[in-house]
Design a protein around this motif. Structure first.
Motif, PDB file in Angstrom:
ATOM      1  N   TYR A  35      54.888  44.915  64.848  1.00  0.00           N
ATOM      2  CA  TYR A  35      55.408  43.598  64.515  1.00  0.00           C
ATOM      3  C   TYR A  35      54.254  42.594  64.492  1.00  0.00           C
ATOM      4  O   TYR A  35      53.265  42.743  65.213  1.00  0.00           O
ATOM      5  CB  TYR A  35      56.440  43.138  65.556  1.00  0.00           C
ATOM      6  CG  TYR A  35      57.773  43.846  65.481  1.00  0.00           C
ATOM      7  CD1 TYR A  35      57.942  45.115  66.020  1.00  0.00           C
ATOM      8  CD2 TYR A  35      58.865  43.234  64.875  1.00  0.00           C
ATOM      9  CE1 TYR A  35      59.171  45.763  65.946  1.00  0.00           C
ATOM     10  CE2 TYR A  35      60.099  43.859  64.803  1.00  0.00           C
ATOM     11  CZ  TYR A  35      60.245  45.131  65.348  1.00  0.00           C
ATOM     12  OH  TYR A  35      61.464  45.767  65.276  1.00  0.00           O
ATOM     13  N   GLN A  37      53.424  38.392  64.924  1.00  0.00           N
ATOM     14  CA  GLN A  37      53.947  37.122  65.397  1.00  0.00           C
ATOM     15  C   GLN A  37      52.931  36.032  65.079  1.00  0.00           C
ATOM     16  O   GLN A  37      51.841  35.994  65.641  1.00  0.00           O
ATOM     17  CB  GLN A  37      54.228  37.144  66.900  1.00  0.00           C
ATOM     18  CG  GLN A  37      54.850  35.839  67.407  1.00  0.00           C
ATOM     19  CD  GLN A  37      55.132  35.852  68.899  1.00  0.00           C
ATOM     20  OE1 GLN A  37      54.451  36.510  69.681  1.00  0.00           O
ATOM     21  NE2 GLN A  37      56.160  35.122  69.313  1.00  0.00           N
ATOM     22  N   ARG A  41      56.085  31.260  66.239  1.00  0.00           N
ATOM     23  CA  ARG A  41      57.183  31.814  65.435  1.00  0.00           C
ATOM     24  C   ARG A  41      57.746  33.080  66.073  1.00  0.00           C
ATOM     25  O   ARG A  41      57.217  33.592  67.059  1.00  0.00           O
ATOM     26  CB  ARG A  41      56.657  32.163  64.028  1.00  0.00           C
ATOM     27  CG  ARG A  41      55.906  31.053  63.340  1.00  0.00           C
ATOM     28  CD  ARG A  41      56.828  29.933  62.931  1.00  0.00           C
ATOM     29  NE  ARG A  41      57.656  30.269  61.796  1.00  0.00           N
ATOM     30  CZ  ARG A  41      57.293  30.104  60.533  1.00  0.00           C
ATOM     31  NH1 ARG A  41      56.116  29.624  60.249  1.00  0.00           N
ATOM     32  NH2 ARG A  41      58.128  30.421  59.567  1.00  0.00           N
ATOM     33  N   GLY A  42      58.807  33.594  65.472  1.00  0.00           N
ATOM     34  CA  GLY A  42      59.382  34.852  65.917  1.00  0.00           C
ATOM     35  C   GLY A  42      58.603  36.044  65.372  1.00  0.00           C
ATOM     36  O   GLY A  42      57.670  35.895  64.598  1.00  0.00           O
ATOM     37  N   LEU A  43      58.986  37.234  65.822  1.00  0.00           N
ATOM     38  CA  LEU A  43      58.306  38.448  65.385  1.00  0.00           C
ATOM     39  C   LEU A  43      58.872  38.926  64.062  1.00  0.00           C
ATOM     40  O   LEU A  43      60.071  38.807  63.808  1.00  0.00           O
ATOM     41  CB  LEU A  43      58.468  39.551  66.438  1.00  0.00           C
ATOM     42  CG  LEU A  43      57.568  39.437  67.665  1.00  0.00           C
ATOM     43  CD1 LEU A  43      58.082  38.379  68.629  1.00  0.00           C
ATOM     44  CD2 LEU A  43      57.454  40.771  68.367  1.00  0.00           C
ATOM     45  N   SER A  86      49.345  37.419  66.119  1.00  0.00           N
ATOM     46  CA  SER A  86      49.363  38.440  67.174  1.00  0.00           C
ATOM     47  C   SER A  86      50.144  39.639  66.652  1.00  0.00           C
ATOM     48  O   SER A  86      51.160  39.473  65.958  1.00  0.00           O
ATOM     49  CB  SER A  86      50.026  37.902  68.438  1.00  0.00           C
ATOM     50  OG  SER A  86      49.220  36.919  69.059  1.00  0.00           O
ATOM     51  N   PHE A  88      52.001  43.307  67.666  1.00  0.00           N
ATOM     52  CA  PHE A  88      52.599  44.040  68.778  1.00  0.00           C
ATOM     53  C   PHE A  88      53.092  45.405  68.308  1.00  0.00           C
ATOM     54  O   PHE A  88      53.730  45.502  67.255  1.00  0.00           O
ATOM     55  CB  PHE A  88      53.809  43.281  69.347  1.00  0.00           C
ATOM     56  CG  PHE A  88      53.462  41.982  70.011  1.00  0.00           C
ATOM     57  CD1 PHE A  88      53.398  40.805  69.273  1.00  0.00           C
ATOM     58  CD2 PHE A  88      53.219  41.922  71.372  1.00  0.00           C
ATOM     59  CE1 PHE A  88      53.076  39.598  69.873  1.00  0.00           C
ATOM     60  CE2 PHE A  88      52.910  40.719  71.988  1.00  0.00           C
ATOM     61  CZ  PHE A  88      52.830  39.558  71.233  1.00  0.00           C
TER      62      PHE A  88
END
Lengths: 111, 114
Positions: A35, A37, A41-43, A86, A88
Motif C-alpha cells: 500500500y 500512503q 491521506r489514507g492508504l 510512505s 507499507f
C-alpha cells in the motif's frame, strides 16, 4: 510482535532512479499486499502477490515474494516526484480478512 | 464520489470526554475495519465487521466500542478519552467474498486528546 518489518525506514532518491524496499514477516501467509500512503491521506492498494507466486508486475511496480525467507520486496522503476509517499507491506494469514501491516518505508523522490 | 468517507477529519478534545467517529462506504462491501495509526506510523487493526457482525476484535480497551447500524456504516465510539488515544484512525472496507483481498481506506480522522 507479529508486525512486519520494513527496511529501509527511509529512502531518498532522485527522479528517474529505482527504489527498492523490503518487507520481512514471521509467519505463514496467504498473500502479501503493498500500500502507498501520501502525507495526510489514507492508504491506497498497489499490488497483491499470493503465497504461491514469486513475482508480479504492475506498471512500474515489481513485487517479489520469497516464502522460504519470509520476505518480499517492492521495486519502483523510473521513480517520479509523485511517488513520494510512505509504503507499507501488509499480509494476511489464516483469516484472510485480517491484515497485519509492516512498519513502513518513507520514500522521498527529488527532482 | 468518495468511496470510503470518515467524519470528522480532525477531532481535538480533552481527556475524559466521549467522542464518536463515523465511517461510510458506498462500494457495496460487506466487511469494514477500524485501524489505529500512531505517531510512528505503525498501523494496527482494531475491529472488523462483516455484514454488521463483529468478526475481529483485537486487544483494544473496552472504552472503544464499534457500532455497525448497517453494512455501509461502521462507527467508533470512544469513552473517557486518554492522552494515549491520540492517533489517526482509519476506516477501511473490502468485499467479504470472492478473490478480492485489497482494502479500501478512508482519509483518516486525526484525534488529538489534550
Amino acid at each position: 510482535s507479529q508486525q512486519g518489518e520494513e527496511d529501509p525506514q527511509a529512502l531518498s532518491i532522485q527522479e528517474g532512479e529505482n527504489a527498492t524496499m523490503n518487507c520481512s514477516y514471521k509467519t505463514s501467509i496467504n498473500n502479501l499486499q503493498w500500500y502507498r500512503q501520501n502525507s495526510g491521506r489514507g492508504l491506497v492498494h498497489l499490488i497483491l502477490i499470493r503465497s504461491n507466486e514469486r513475482e508480479k508486475h504492475s506498471g512500474r511496480l515489481r513485487v517479489t515474494l520469497d516464502t522460504s525467507k519470509k520476505s518480499s520486496s517492492l521495486l519502483i522503476t523510473a521513480s517520479r516526484a509523485a511517488d513520494t509517499a510512505s509504503y507499507f507491506c501488509a499480509y494476511s494469514t489464516g483469516t484472510a480478512s485480517k491484515l497485519t501491516f509492516g512498519t513502513g518505508t518513507r520514500l522521498q523522490v527529488t527532482l | 464520489d468518495t468511496a470510503v468517507s470518515q467524519t470528522p477529519k480532525y477531532l481535538v478534545t480533552q481527556m475524559g470526554n466521549d467522542k464518536s467517529i463515523k465511517c461510510e462506504q458506498n462500494l457495496g462491501h460487506d466487511t469494514m475495519y477500524w485501524y489505529k495509526q500512531d505517531s510512528k506510523k505503525f498501523l494496527k487493526i482494531m475491529f472488523s465487521y462483516n455484514n454488521k457482525e463483529l468478526i475481529i476484535n483485537e486487544t483494544v480497551p473496552n472504552r472503544f466500542s464499534p457500532k455497525s447500524p448497517d453494512k455501509a456504516h461502521l462507527n467508533l465510539h470512544i469513552n473517557s478519552l486518554e492522552l494515549g488515544d491520540s492517533a489517526v484512525y482509519f476506516c477501511a472496507s473490502r468485499p467479504a467474498s470472492g478473490d478480492t483481498y485489497e482494502q479500501y481506506f478512508g482519509p483518516g480522522t486525526r484525534l488529538t486528546v489534550t
